[in-house]
Design a protein around this motif. Structure first.
Motif, PDB file in Angstrom:
ATOM      1  N   LYS A  36       0.854  -1.180   0.000  1.00 58.04           N
ATOM      2  CA  LYS A  36       0.000   0.000   0.000  1.00 58.04           C
ATOM      3  C   LYS A  36       0.898   1.241   0.000  1.00 58.04           C
ATOM      4  O   LYS A  36       1.763   1.386   0.872  1.00 58.04           O
ATOM      5  N   ILE A  37       0.692   2.105  -0.983  1.00 56.24           N
ATOM      6  CA  ILE A  37       1.550   3.277  -1.150  1.00 56.24           C
ATOM      7  C   ILE A  37       0.794   4.545  -0.783  1.00 56.24           C
ATOM      8  O   ILE A  37      -0.332   4.773  -1.224  1.00 56.24           O
ATOM      9  N   THR A  63       5.055  -3.145   8.897  1.00 58.59           N
ATOM     10  CA  THR A  63       6.357  -3.017   8.245  1.00 58.59           C
ATOM     11  C   THR A  63       6.251  -1.857   7.261  1.00 58.59           C
ATOM     12  O   THR A  63       5.337  -1.806   6.442  1.00 58.59           O
ATOM     13  N   THR A  64       7.189  -0.913   7.363  1.00 58.16           N
ATOM     14  CA  THR A  64       7.020   0.371   6.679  1.00 58.16           C
ATOM     15  C   THR A  64       8.314   0.862   6.063  1.00 58.16           C
ATOM     16  O   THR A  64       9.386   0.789   6.674  1.00 58.16           O
ATOM     17  N   GLY A  65       8.203   1.398   4.853  1.00 58.60           N
ATOM     18  CA  GLY A  65       9.317   2.071   4.202  1.00 58.60           C
ATOM     19  C   GLY A  65       8.989   3.532   3.994  1.00 58.60           C
ATOM     20  O   GLY A  65       7.843   3.884   3.712  1.00 58.60           O
ATOM     21  N   GLU A 126       8.081  -6.253   0.512  1.00 53.83           N
ATOM     22  CA  GLU A 126       7.451  -7.029   1.576  1.00 53.83           C
ATOM     23  C   GLU A 126       6.851  -6.150   2.670  1.00 53.83           C
ATOM     24  O   GLU A 126       6.373  -6.661   3.688  1.00 53.83           O
ATOM     25  N   CYS A 127       6.865  -4.837   2.476  1.00 53.95           N
ATOM     26  CA  CYS A 127       6.304  -3.925   3.478  1.00 53.95           C
ATOM     27  C   CYS A 127       4.775  -3.952   3.446  1.00 53.95           C
ATOM     28  O   CYS A 127       4.157  -4.330   2.455  1.00 53.95           O
ATOM     29  N   ILE A 149      -2.806   4.365  -2.608  1.00 55.76           N
ATOM     30  CA  ILE A 149      -4.110   4.355  -1.939  1.00 55.76           C
ATOM     31  C   ILE A 149      -4.474   5.725  -1.398  1.00 55.76           C
ATOM     32  O   ILE A 149      -5.627   5.980  -1.059  1.00 55.76           O
ATOM     33  N   LEU A 150      -3.474   6.619  -1.272  1.00 50.05           N
ATOM     34  CA  LEU A 150      -3.713   7.931  -0.687  1.00 50.05           C
ATOM     35  C   LEU A 150      -2.636   8.904  -1.146  1.00 50.05           C
ATOM     36  O   LEU A 150      -1.449   8.563  -1.160  1.00 50.05           O
TER      37      LEU A 150
END
Length: 381
Positions: A36-37, A63-65, A126-127, A149-150
């Motif tokens: 999800k970006i 898990t976040t980038g 994999e985030c 997504i936003l």
């Protein structure tokens, strides 16, 4: 190795081709898994808004980038992954795998920023979430090729006019054309920005919200608590509000403690008791800093790129500046010293060359990532 590969690549503004990134991405899209970006566009505040949001998401167990640019000291700063800058080992492993996926001619053709963007997204596969910050553009930016997504729109002002246009209508339209499914707009210095956002949203049939519409009394109490903890300047507090509005839009509950490790270095950061540094490099950033610091006086450690309106920036900062100390920066984009000196003298401001820090004086180091990077190297930061 990645460093050697990138060193031969042209910068974005040296090789503009709006078709290149979409064309290359289309070839490998089926081989990439997109999390999800959340996409950030705007002129100022993308970095801090993104870091507030990414840090909270990570604290909440996702898990976040967080992809941001440019960097101050090391390339790894651009690719934040689960609470810290990505390691050299992970970077180079991802680089080799991405090269094996790309056609060699395509890999060579991409600009520094385009390749770095692909590399970050490849590494973040994999985030749960990627907080993806646009570069200098919007609809044609390398980050705009990915489905999101936003979209978060931070303050839009004058910057990079040679690429984006010379008026707010052109600049905002270029940036906001990157909007996709759902949009949150921050507090804007120009009323035209929200008008353009609503117009584009109507054409694309997407939802646009003002960030304040998403915040209630409980949110505001938490925001005050976080702002006190981090001693946030007013404009950084606004960025925090946008990140919390994003969480609310996504239906994610949070507590103030989830922002404990959220502040991004280089954004009105106190390096020492008498030294503030900020990587802002345009008039909008200068106005925000003036509003935050207008009760005091500082020695301004400064330099500027040729394409910046440094006369206007210096005019905005002038009331809080004792004098200017010009720091020598090795970069082909830096303005000629004689021209910068003339601009300072035209404002009847005093200037000298930067030689070092006087412990009894207050300093503001301002004027782009390159200025702050040079200062940190000279000062031993």
């Amino acid at each position: 190795m990645l460093e050697e590969f990138l060193s031969s690549k042209p910068l974005y503004y040296d090789t503009i081709d709006y078709t290149r990134m979409p064309r290359v991405y289309a070839k490998i899209k089926a081989s990439l898994k997109l999390p999800k970006i959340i996409h950030l566009v705007g002129t100022n505040g993308k970095g801090t808004t993104g870091r507030f949001l990414a840090s909270a998401l990570y604290s909440l167990g996702f898990t976040t980038g967080h992809y941001t640019s440019p960097h101050i000291l090391t390339f790894n700063e651009r690719i934040w992954f689960n609470g810290e800058n990505v390691s050299d080992i992970l970077l180079n492993e991802a680089h080799q795998k991405l090269l094996s996926l790309l056609d060699p001619q395509d890999a060579d053709s991409l600009s520094y920023f385009e390749y770095t963007t692909l590399l970050a997204v490849f590494l973040y596969q994999e985030c749960d979430y990627i907080v993806l910050e646009a570069g200098l553009g919007g609809e044609h930016d390398a980050t705009a090729v990915f489905e999101n997504i936003l979209t978060l729109v931070t303050p839009v002002g004058f910057d990079h006019e040679a690429f984006l246009g010379s008026d707010i209508l052109s600049i905002a339209t270029t940036k906001l054309n990157a909007m996709q499914k759902k949009v949150i707009v921050s507090k804007q210095p120009h009323k035209e920005v929200m008008q353009i956002a609503k117009k584009i949203a109507q054409e694309k049939n997407i939802h646009v919200a003002d960030y304040s519409e998403l915040l209630d009394a409980q949110d505001k109490a938490k925001i005050e608590k976080i702002a006190r903890y981090h001693r946030l300047a007013c404009y950084l507090k606004e960025n925090l509000m946008v990140s919390i509005a994003a969480l609310k839009s996504l239906g994610i509950s949070y507590e103030a403690e989830d922002f404990k490790h959220a502040k991004l270095f280089g954004r009105l950061s106190q390096l020492e008791t008498n030294i503030l540094i900020d990587v802002g490099h345009n008039t909008l950033a200068a106005r925000s800093i003036y509003e935050s610091l207008k009760e005091n006086k500082y020695i301004l450690v400064y330099n500027s790129f040729k394409d910046k309106n440094y006369s206007e920036i210096l005019t905005v900062l002038q009331p809080i500046i004792e004098h200017v100390e010009i720091i020598a920066v090795e970069d082909k984009r830096i303005e000629e010293l004689s021209k910068l000196k003339k601009a300072i003298e035209d404002l009847q401001m005093k200037h000298t060359s930067f030689q070092g820090i006087d412990a009894n004086k207050n300093y503001l180091v301002f004027g782009s990532f390159s200025v702050v990077e040079t200062f940190l190297k000279v000062h031993g930061g």
